[in-house]
Motif scaffolding. Structure first.
Motif, short mmCIF file in Angstrom:
data_model
loop_
_atom_site.label_atom_id
_atom_site.label_comp_id
_atom_site.label_asym_id
_atom_site.label_seq_id
_atom_site.Cartn_x
_atom_site.Cartn_y
_atom_site.Cartn_z
N VAL A 76 0.79 -1.01 0.23
CA VAL A 76 -0.43 -0.15 -0.31
C VAL A 76 0.65 1.68 0.23
O VAL A 76 0.16 2.11 -1.03
CB VAL A 76 -1.19 0.33 0.96
CG1 VAL A 76 -1.96 1.36 1.37
CG2 VAL A 76 -2.30 -0.57 0.75
N SER A 80 -0.30 2.16 -3.83
CA SER A 80 -2.10 2.63 -3.75
C SER A 80 -1.68 3.72 -3.24
O SER A 80 -3.22 4.32 -2.54
CB SER A 80 -2.64 1.21 -3.50
OG SER A 80 -2.25 0.53 -2.73
N LEU A 81 -1.42 4.58 -2.68
CA LEU A 81 -1.63 6.09 -1.49
C LEU A 81 -2.47 6.86 -2.22
O LEU A 81 -2.89 7.65 -1.52
CB LEU A 81 0.07 5.69 -0.96
CG LEU A 81 0.40 6.48 0.48
CD1 LEU A 81 -0.50 5.85 1.95
CD2 LEU A 81 1.10 7.88 1.26
N ASN A 226 -2.42 -2.77 6.97
CA ASN A 226 -2.75 -1.83 5.59
C ASN A 226 -3.48 -0.86 6.24
O ASN A 226 -4.63 -0.17 6.75
CB ASN A 226 -3.87 -2.54 5.07
CG ASN A 226 -4.73 -1.65 3.99
OD1 ASN A 226 -4.30 -0.70 3.76
ND2 ASN A 226 -4.63 -2.43 3.21
N ALA A 228 -4.03 2.62 4.37
CA ALA A 228 -4.38 3.25 3.66
C ALA A 228 -5.93 3.90 4.39
O ALA A 228 -6.17 3.89 4.93
CB ALA A 228 -5.09 2.32 2.20
#
Lengths: 350, 350, 350
Positions: A76, A80-81, A226, A228
């Protein structure tokens, strides 16, 4: 130099690039206990050392999806940040079983990039590999995400889109060494159903359902390290698209895997995640139901004790699944559907 | 053939029938950590390896009620999936201590059936035995539940109702091998009170209280792999009798056992559950208070180091227990009472 | 004699008195898994046995703050059951690393008392020491609390106020034996920043934030066996000052430590808690943000591999920290600030 991790933007990804992810993680019996408390999983192989030894393993391995989520969590901060959306998975496989005390780490290779026509975002394709402390593969998968550009004016890269297999290839279905279902104890497993009892096209309504609480999905997602932001920050998400924190999609995958016990209790081992779509976001308060369809069946050469089912498991929220909700004639998901997962499992034949 | 487990109906139970329950479970330090987080239990024997060794055990055993709930959870798919109500417990005993790494399994014998006059339901009596991987008994108990008939028109079976002892018989109070309270450390235990300090009829208000959250009782109940639907499915329960998920009764038992530390801190070992009534359901948002009364005292032959208290612990919701709420003159429970538990504990005398 | 623990009142404390606290606690991998699930901590030293061995330890130690909270929890029944307010901490140090299987116990010495002018309360100062099963110090700290008098008419004791150091003294900064950062793996740690990269006065906005749920802070606080009533009893707190349960202050400390990973990922080891103020209470529903400032830097003689940063980390609720909210010109905290923590961490230099 700012010390805060700003994450990677679309321009930061180039095909061939290898991202070595941070935060190696030693998994323990504590993680498995939490996993059980979060989902109520009852598959006997992961629940009992005695059962696992009867099938040739040293002890009960950690849940396959716990391994998947921990590997995923590591990606992450690098992948996908700055993601706008998690678009899909493909070609996921499980490798060596993971036992308490094993330490997992992960790296990803960028295998494709394609700028979107709006010029503000692009799609990044990565293949992620999770390994244990000995370097043995424990899980790998391809994932593609839509990522923001840092500078909309920057030039678009040469588009490169990888071939995405629509099912994990058979040769990659590595049966864990020593695993032998000859002495499979169906009473202990809680289901009498052999691989031979399932037919292609058969559908099972799993009947049970679980309502998601904020504390539960937050505990789960943090367990996987995770972090996020959309899963944790109500102050910011309250101003966002949905007005609420979004449940990590993997939490729903684990919920439906646990629900699928009712009808698939002998499917004790995941082999592959062939593909998956989060058809809609899930939120605290949603009650998740599930049903499954047998997509395919395949024998394993030289193995009379076990064989493979390819399954589609569909999750629906606030909607019982006796009617098997899926897609309409135009291919649009039923509005209650939140997850469409295509995966492969090992079942006993004996 | 449908793959979903439909559970057993009243007609499916016959006296003498043995149900071997599914899902053997290896318990670990992870389960104990969760148990501590769920209830905040402070009894020193289960909290500290050092304390446990001072009392002659190899290490801290898992909490007795964690063992009970795990055994109980295994019976749900076979015994109470179609239950209308969980009517009572009796003759519960704890056997060999359970340590991290032990694997528990369970079976039940049907010891009674009696159809109700409405013809739609019946009462089923079972004796459940939980054993470890060596076959040693870890807990057993009698339970009776009201179960739906599949076909109201089916013939009523010959009624058979077992004799239900109203207290666990003394000869069954097996002190775990090696357990010796001679070196009991009262400062470490957090209470100066010996068995000799309690008198029959004495009442203790435990003072503390805990408010139940949805995420907490769901985590607990899944940890025990008890997947009875009423605890988890808000979508369905929202349309039901109470409009809410019902808290697993055992969650309340564990809460009040933890609350009872304040006044019974030296009662470090459960011996027996003599009987129990869930006087009313509990829901998230309820704050549970508790008080106890000493029902009886008994010495153990040849053991100057320890002795037995028989206790009644009563839980009340949203009602402080300084006034010891219980029953009115007609024997009806005070409206705040949710649990009436009769059980036996070991205390030090030294 | 009432069996319920009524706690100590102001009159019960005398300087020089030693309180041996109850409930020794064996910590396990299960506790660490829960700690990870509660906060999402990603510091590599506590996350990975492999990483810990590269730095010279036998395995990953338990999180420093988990140790602190467990020690703190033991003091509550003796020190703060009748506390009106937890006023502050000082001179906190971490000693021997704690590993799964270690058993912690604690005692406190009363080092000061001072009655308040209202005659109803007084301030009690204690120095608490937590030790492992071998008697080695694992954490100590000074804490002062305002405690109710049992009898407002009782005579005031001679006031005695200890000197409170404003930072942990350098000589107490014991580096754990064997810890060597020469082989520090910055990629695994998730941050490239050496001690040398930070400058005094530098501020870091940690960016991430977490919303607290009731179930989460209750699980955490019970895990630490801290059963102070204000954290758990909504029925009583609903009638109290705030109308709500108050979050244990240590829960916020652990949250911001985890959030600080983003910007301080190489600060893998806490050495000291120099002081701390809970500027305002926190409640479920609050979203906690954090920022840090480097207060000081110090080298360690003979150690080219590591050095010390003294940090202030500030937590704010429902308020992003890009503007570094702290105090106004009159020294009053910004209304969003809930925690002001002064502590020291070890970072690699290599």
């Amino acid at each position: 130099m700012s010390k805060e991790n700003a994450g990677n933007f679309f321009e930061d990804f180039q095909p061939g690039q290898v991202l070595r992810h941070a935060t190696p993680r030693t998994l323990t019996a504590g993680d498995q206990a939490l996993y059980t408390a979060l989902y109520g999983s009852r598959f006997a192989l992961q629940s009992s050392d005695v059962f696992a030894r009867q099938l040739g393993l040293a002890q009960a391995p950690l849940d396959d999806l716990l391994v998947f989520h921990v590997v995923f969590g590591k990606t992450v901060p690098d992948v996908s940040l700055n993601a706008v959306a998690n678009l899909g998975y493909a070609a996921g496989h499980f490798g060596a079983p993971v036992y308490p005390g094993d330490t997992l780490s992960a790296e990803s290779e960028v295998i494709g990039v394609k700028q979107n026509s709006n010029g503000k975002t692009g799609v990044v394709y990565v293949r992620t590999r999770g390994v244990n402390q000995d370097g043995a593969l424990v899980a790998d998968y391809i994932r593609w995400v839509m990522v923001r550009k840092k500078d909309p004016a920057s030039a678009a890269p040469e588009p490169q889109v990888p071939d995405l297999p629509d099912a994990a290839s058979a040769d990659r279905q590595a049966i864990p060494q020593g695993l032998d279902f000859s002495a499979f104890d169906f009473a202990a497993a809680g289901s009498p159903h052999r691989w031979d009892d399932y037919r292609i096209g058969e559908k099972v309504d799993h009947g049970d359902a679980m309502t998601i609480e904020e504390a539960e999905h937050q505990l789960a997602t943090r367990l996987y390290q995770n972090t996020a932001r959309v899963h944790f920050n109500q102050h910011a998400e309250g101003q966002g698209r949905f007005g609420r924190r979004i449940v990590y999609g993997g939490h729903v995958i684990s919920l439906v895997r646990a629900l699928s016990f009712n009808g698939l209790g002998t499917a004790v081992k995941l082999l592959a995640i062939n593909g998956g779509t989060h058809a809609a976001p899930s939120f605290a308060g949603d009650t998740i139901y599930a049903w499954s369809e047998v997509l395919d069946k395949s024998e394993v050469a030289g193995r009379p004790d076990l064989a493979v089912l390819r399954l589609r498991t569909v999750a629906a929220k606030d909607h019982a699944c006796g009617g098997f909700p899926y897609k309409d004639a135009e291919g649009r998901y039923h509005p209650a559907v939140v997850l469409d997962l295509d995966y492969s499992v090992l079942l006993p034949r004996a």
